[in-house]
Design a protein around this motif. Structure first.
Motif, PDB file in Angstrom:
ATOM      1  N   ARG A   1     -17.654 -29.700  12.405  1.00  0.00           N
ATOM      2  CA  ARG A   1     -19.459 -29.121  12.401  1.00  0.00           C
ATOM      3  C   ARG A   1     -20.929 -29.369  12.685  1.00  0.00           C
ATOM      4  NH1 ARG A   1     -16.263 -26.168   7.803  1.00  0.00           N
ATOM      5  NH2 ARG A   1     -16.766 -27.413   6.722  1.00  0.00           N
TER       6      ARG A   1
ATOM      7  N   ASP B   1     -25.164 -29.128  16.933  1.00  0.00           N
ATOM      8  CA  ASP B   1     -26.490 -29.841  16.443  1.00  0.00           C
ATOM      9  C   ASP B   1     -26.632 -31.070  17.610  1.00  0.00           C
ATOM     10  OD1 ASP B   1     -26.814 -27.504  14.764  1.00  0.00           O
ATOM     11  OD2 ASP B   1     -26.218 -29.164  12.945  1.00  0.00           O
TER      12      ASP B   1
ATOM     13  N   TYR C   1      -9.451 -16.070  17.645  1.00  0.00           N
ATOM     14  CA  TYR C   1     -10.593 -16.604  17.588  1.00  0.00           C
ATOM     15  C   TYR C   1     -11.571 -16.528  18.837  1.00  0.00           C
ATOM     16  CZ  TYR C   1      -9.642 -17.246  12.225  1.00  0.00           C
ATOM     17  OH  TYR C   1      -8.618 -16.882  10.852  1.00  0.00           O
TER      18      TYR C   1
ATOM     19  N   LEU D   1     -16.298 -17.289  19.653  1.00  0.00           N
ATOM     20  CA  LEU D   1     -17.963 -16.850  19.992  1.00  0.00           C
ATOM     21  C   LEU D   1     -18.772 -15.842  19.352  1.00  0.00           C
ATOM     22  CD1 LEU D   1     -18.498 -20.619  21.233  1.00  0.00           C
ATOM     23  CD2 LEU D   1     -18.042 -19.858  18.594  1.00  0.00           C
ATOM     24  N   ASP D   2     -19.390 -15.774  18.424  1.00  0.00           N
ATOM     25  CA  ASP D   2     -19.785 -14.603  18.386  1.00  0.00           C
ATOM     26  C   ASP D   2     -20.814 -14.485  19.709  1.00  0.00           C
ATOM     27  OD1 ASP D   2     -22.531 -16.079  18.163  1.00  0.00           O
ATOM     28  OD2 ASP D   2     -22.567 -15.377  15.740  1.00  0.00           O
TER      29      ASP D   2
ATOM     30  N   GLU E   1     -24.092 -14.717  19.901  1.00  0.00           N
ATOM     31  CA  GLU E   1     -25.148 -15.820  20.084  1.00  0.00           C
ATOM     32  C   GLU E   1     -24.765 -16.954  20.810  1.00  0.00           C
ATOM     33  OE1 GLU E   1     -27.147 -15.205  16.649  1.00  0.00           O
ATOM     34  OE2 GLU E   1     -28.415 -13.446  17.313  1.00  0.00           O
TER      35      GLU E   1
ATOM     36  N   LEU F   1     -23.038 -19.374  18.310  1.00  0.00           N
ATOM     37  CA  LEU F   1     -23.448 -19.778  17.030  1.00  0.00           C
ATOM     38  C   LEU F   1     -22.271 -19.910  15.832  1.00  0.00           C
ATOM     39  CD1 LEU F   1     -27.096 -18.913  17.096  1.00  0.00           C
ATOM     40  CD2 LEU F   1     -25.718 -21.428  18.099  1.00  0.00           C
ATOM     41  N   GLU F   2     -21.563 -18.412  15.803  1.00  0.00           N
ATOM     42  CA  GLU F   2     -20.539 -18.566  15.066  1.00  0.00           C
ATOM     43  C   GLU F   2     -19.037 -18.180  15.269  1.00  0.00           C
ATOM     44  OE1 GLU F   2     -20.338 -16.558  10.651  1.00  0.00           O
ATOM     45  OE2 GLU F   2     -21.822 -15.961  12.057  1.00  0.00           O
ATOM     46  N   VAL F   3     -18.025 -18.636  15.024  1.00  0.00           N
ATOM     47  CA  VAL F   3     -16.667 -18.208  15.000  1.00  0.00           C
ATOM     48  C   VAL F   3     -16.291 -17.664  14.646  1.00  0.00           C
ATOM     49  CG1 VAL F   3     -13.875 -19.006  15.193  1.00  0.00           C
ATOM     50  CG2 VAL F   3     -16.593 -20.477  15.840  1.00  0.00           C
ATOM     51  N   VAL F   4     -15.662 -16.032  14.963  1.00  0.00           N
ATOM     52  CA  VAL F   4     -15.532 -14.758  14.179  1.00  0.00           C
ATOM     53  C   VAL F   4     -14.043 -14.534  15.051  1.00  0.00           C
ATOM     54  CG1 VAL F   4     -17.835 -13.659  14.364  1.00  0.00           C
ATOM     55  CG2 VAL F   4     -16.331 -13.420  16.239  1.00  0.00           C
ATOM     56  N   ARG F   5     -13.150 -14.035  13.668  1.00  0.00           N
ATOM     57  CA  ARG F   5     -11.973 -13.436  14.055  1.00  0.00           C
ATOM     58  C   ARG F   5     -12.011 -11.766  15.173  1.00  0.00           C
ATOM     59  NH1 ARG F   5      -6.864 -11.204  12.323  1.00  0.00           N
ATOM     60  NH2 ARG F   5      -5.312 -12.137  12.239  1.00  0.00           N
TER      61      ARG F   5
END
Length: 201
Positions: free
Chosen positions: A32, A36, A100, A102-103, A105, A107-111
């Motif tokens: 994670r 960055d 899964y 990425l959203d 943006e 930045l976030e992994v979403v199901r």
């Protein structure tokens, strides 16, 4: 690739492979954190960590003791193949991975559950059985490819059972022509009568 990791990280990998939960958590945290970093460093680290993370995720699949679809008779020779058996949980993981993304943006992994059409299923099976890259095709054993696909189809069966069963039929049709059939040695007694007579002087 893994051997080129720094010594402390290699030690983490060793402990994680032994099932140490703290080491597993530490590696996941590292994965994670590298989000960055600058792109070049990100991809270098990902290249080294990907096999490690894959092993950890596959272990989770194995520990969940999933069930797998039975092989059709045409593929029964793979049933006890250790390479085939080892590849099944990998295929199951890749199915979960497909759920899964990425959203917007990034930045976030979403199901995001997906529904696979039979056309898409066939295309995927075909691309794995008959890998377009010749060198890769030769490097990956057929038993591994079949095992991975059986694992993937078994996971698919949880939400698309009929399509998964159809996929097994497709898989059998794709793989059967690639199998080496033992030569049949016909004795004189088993030859058709006409051929026995033709062989006489």
């Amino acid at each position: 690739m893994v051997e080129s990791l720094p010594a402390p990280l290699l030690e983490l990998v060793r402990r994680a492979n032994e099932g140490n939960k703290e080491a597993i958590q530490a590696i996941e945290n590292i994965a994670r954190d590298i989000l960055d970093q600058d792109d070049q460093r990100f991809y270098r680290v990902c290249e080294k960590l990907a096999p490690v993370l894959l092993r950890l995720e596959v272990r989770k699949v194995i520990e969940s003791q999933p069930r797998y679809l039975p092989l059709p008779p045409q593929l029964s020779q793979f049933e006890r193949d250790p390479v085939f058996l080892a590849a099944r949980p990998v295929g199951r993981f890749w199915y979960r991975f497909d759920m899964y993304t990425l959203d917007d943006e990034g930045l976030e992994v979403v199901r995001t559950p997906r529904h696979f059409s039979r056309h898409a299923i066939f295309h995927y099976l075909d691309s794995v059985v008959r890998i377009p890259d010749v060198e890769l095709h030769l490097e990956v054993p057929l038993s591994y490819r079949v095992g991975e696909l059986v694992g993937w189809l078994s996971a698919l069966a949880t939400s698309q059972r009929d399509d998964a069963q159809a996929g097994m039929v497709m898989l059998s049709a794709l793989v059967a022509p690639l199998l080496v059939t033992p030569a049949v040695h016909q004795s004189q007694a088993t030859l058709p009568a006409g051929r026995r007579r033709a062989g006489r002087k």
